[in-house]
Design an enzyme around this catalytic site. Sequence first.
Site, PDB file in Angstrom:
ATOM      1  N   ASP A 314      47.405  47.260  32.815  1.00 50.13           N
ATOM      2  CA  ASP A 314      48.059  46.002  33.007  1.00 50.13           C
ATOM      3  C   ASP A 314      46.748  45.269  32.578  1.00 50.13           C
ATOM      4  OD1 ASP A 314      47.345  47.306  35.460  1.00 50.13           O
ATOM      5  OD2 ASP A 314      47.902  45.287  36.409  1.00 50.13           O
ATOM      6  N   GLU A 512      34.698  48.262  38.838  1.00 54.43           N
ATOM      7  CA  GLU A 512      36.128  49.067  38.377  1.00 54.43           C
ATOM      8  C   GLU A 512      36.225  49.199  36.929  1.00 54.43           C
ATOM      9  OE1 GLU A 512      38.689  44.872  37.807  1.00 54.43           O
ATOM     10  OE2 GLU A 512      39.609  46.700  38.516  1.00 54.43           O
ATOM     11  N   GLU A 527      43.233  38.753  34.415  1.00 52.69           N
ATOM     12  CA  GLU A 527      43.699  37.731  35.172  1.00 52.69           C
ATOM     13  C   GLU A 527      42.901  37.753  36.566  1.00 52.69           C
ATOM     14  OE1 GLU A 527      47.723  39.828  37.318  1.00 52.69           O
ATOM     15  OE2 GLU A 527      47.646  38.799  35.342  1.00 52.69           O
TER      16      GLU A 527
END
Length: 593
Positions: A314, A512, A527
């Site tokens: 995502d 990450e 985001e």
Amino acid sequence: RNVIEYAADSENTIEKDVTAYDFPACQIYCYGPLLHTVQMANIFRDSKTFVDMKLKKAPEKTIEEFDAFMESKNNTPSDDDVLQFVNDHFDEKGTELEVWTPTDWKENPSFLDNVHDPDLKQWGADLNAIWKDLGRKMKEDVSKNPDYYSIIPVPNPVIIPGGRFIEFYYWDSYWIIRGLLLSEMQDTARGMIENFLSIVQRIGFIPNGGRVYYWGRSQPPLLTAMVKAYVDFTKDDLFAINALDVLEHEFEYFINNHTVQAKGHNLVAYRDSSTGPRPESYREDVESAKIFDTEEAKEAYYSELKSAAESGMDFSSRWFINSDGTNTGNLTQTKTRSIVPVELNAILYWNAKMIAEFHSKADNVDKVQEYEAKAHKILEAIQAVLWNEDVGAWLDYDLINNKPRNSFVPTNLAPLWVKAYNISDSQKISTAVLKYIEENDLDTFPGGVPNTLIQTGEQWDYPNVWPPMQYILVEGLDNLGTPEAKNLSARWGQRWVKSNFEAYRETRSMFEKYDAEKFGGHGGGGEYDVQKGFGWTNGVIIEWLAKYGRELSISGNTDGAAPSKSLISLLGVATVALIATVAGRYIWRTWFK
Ligand SMILES: OC[C@H]1O[C@H](O[C@H]2O[C@H](CO)[C@@H](O)[C@H](O)[C@H]2O)[C@H](O)[C@@H](O)[C@@H]1O
């Protein structure tokens, strides 16, 4: 009945999978006017903050007081009023958790013996120590009063990804658990797997992450693979045999809730069963949905976004289908539910094979046949719909335009990782796949293979590089077994270790995601800010320090990437120009002077 009551039911045969109404805390954290009012007031920089805060009073009482609050403000409270309401009714994010030092943590796990370079060895020891920072245990009150929390109670402590992610994440845990096993922390690894088994027993499937607001979606189903990793490390076959009922249930859950048809075959696609925007990114979803005119269109869009979140990617141009059937465009063109994803089908094939293998350990002959047959059917469908001989890779399939999506994503090679192909075709596939890699210039990126070749600003697009995807590529090429594929696998694996080390040397952090364009550069976009910690990153590096540690050295640490095709053509042009100049001068001097 709430989740705790499900757990108390020892028989625990799940007749249905849960809905939001099975979690009393959902009326606060998953939907409704309170969630809408707080998230739209924009009082926290990160929307996830609010949904991770603990209630001071029971959900029903809080709703009652919220209704009175809204009435007192004529239904138009100021942002400061909302902030005051939140402060009066919620505790800070994370108060339900304690930092937990794993009881089985070891100072010198044996993987470090495999690492010869002293700097890399020290780094391996640092990563092993980070497990202690990422350990979390729930306070006792969580299981006594689950309705006051968005966190889903689990019996054992967990290793979290880190940063804003302070609860378990489903697919992240696969790489975390492998890292724990190599760090000789079998109890912690087993505890996490047992948590997941208990969640399937209570809820019917494993949600995206350990919060009730993730109830409508899962993530790539890697529980069976976690059990397999545990059993391979410990040789505790009984653990797998005892888990079989639950593993079968999860497998059937995916098939029953995700099946789509393509070219006459049954395959699976990501999907979500909740309504409304993602609670943890509520404002972002409402804002981006503004371009849709009707409630129905907004709802369909929210569903596409949550389905993309189920994929773990995502967000990404991988999920965009625009009006001309291509993947250029933006988030609002996300059509995840209409795309048959290569890796999800490959993982389900793998699950069926592993379930058959565990049944064979228990001599359950009929069950072995049943799951081998299921695996065979999935493999046939993958071969017929997703494998693309001309391209030399597996491609996602677009159900709207009934055509393959010929765009690079690392998951296009996921069948290599889980051996979802006919092994007798290995040489042919190796030749095709290496040509595909060459044609897409994938060996030219100093910071690892990017997730796509398209730059949209979304976090699962170029130039971001993600640890689980590097793992899928490297392990997949290694599995393929031809000398060329194994060679490339080792180069990519070692490049990744070196690049992560460079980033760590400069920042003392593990990220990450990383940057394909820059050796040692970390990722960005999307985001939320790039997160540090980081569970799956550390897991992959520990695995590859163990694998390559004897041959790896970081003296003169460089990427070793092949020059890109554009660079080669640039060099080619420069060489031709140089030869022409020298020849021209020679001709001028000898013939005309
Ligand atoms: O809050 C936004 C999204 O955050 C999560 O996604 C990202 O982090 C996860 C944890 O590392 C990872 O599993 C996922 O692949 C990342 O994209 C969350 O999983 C999403 O559901 C959430 O909307």
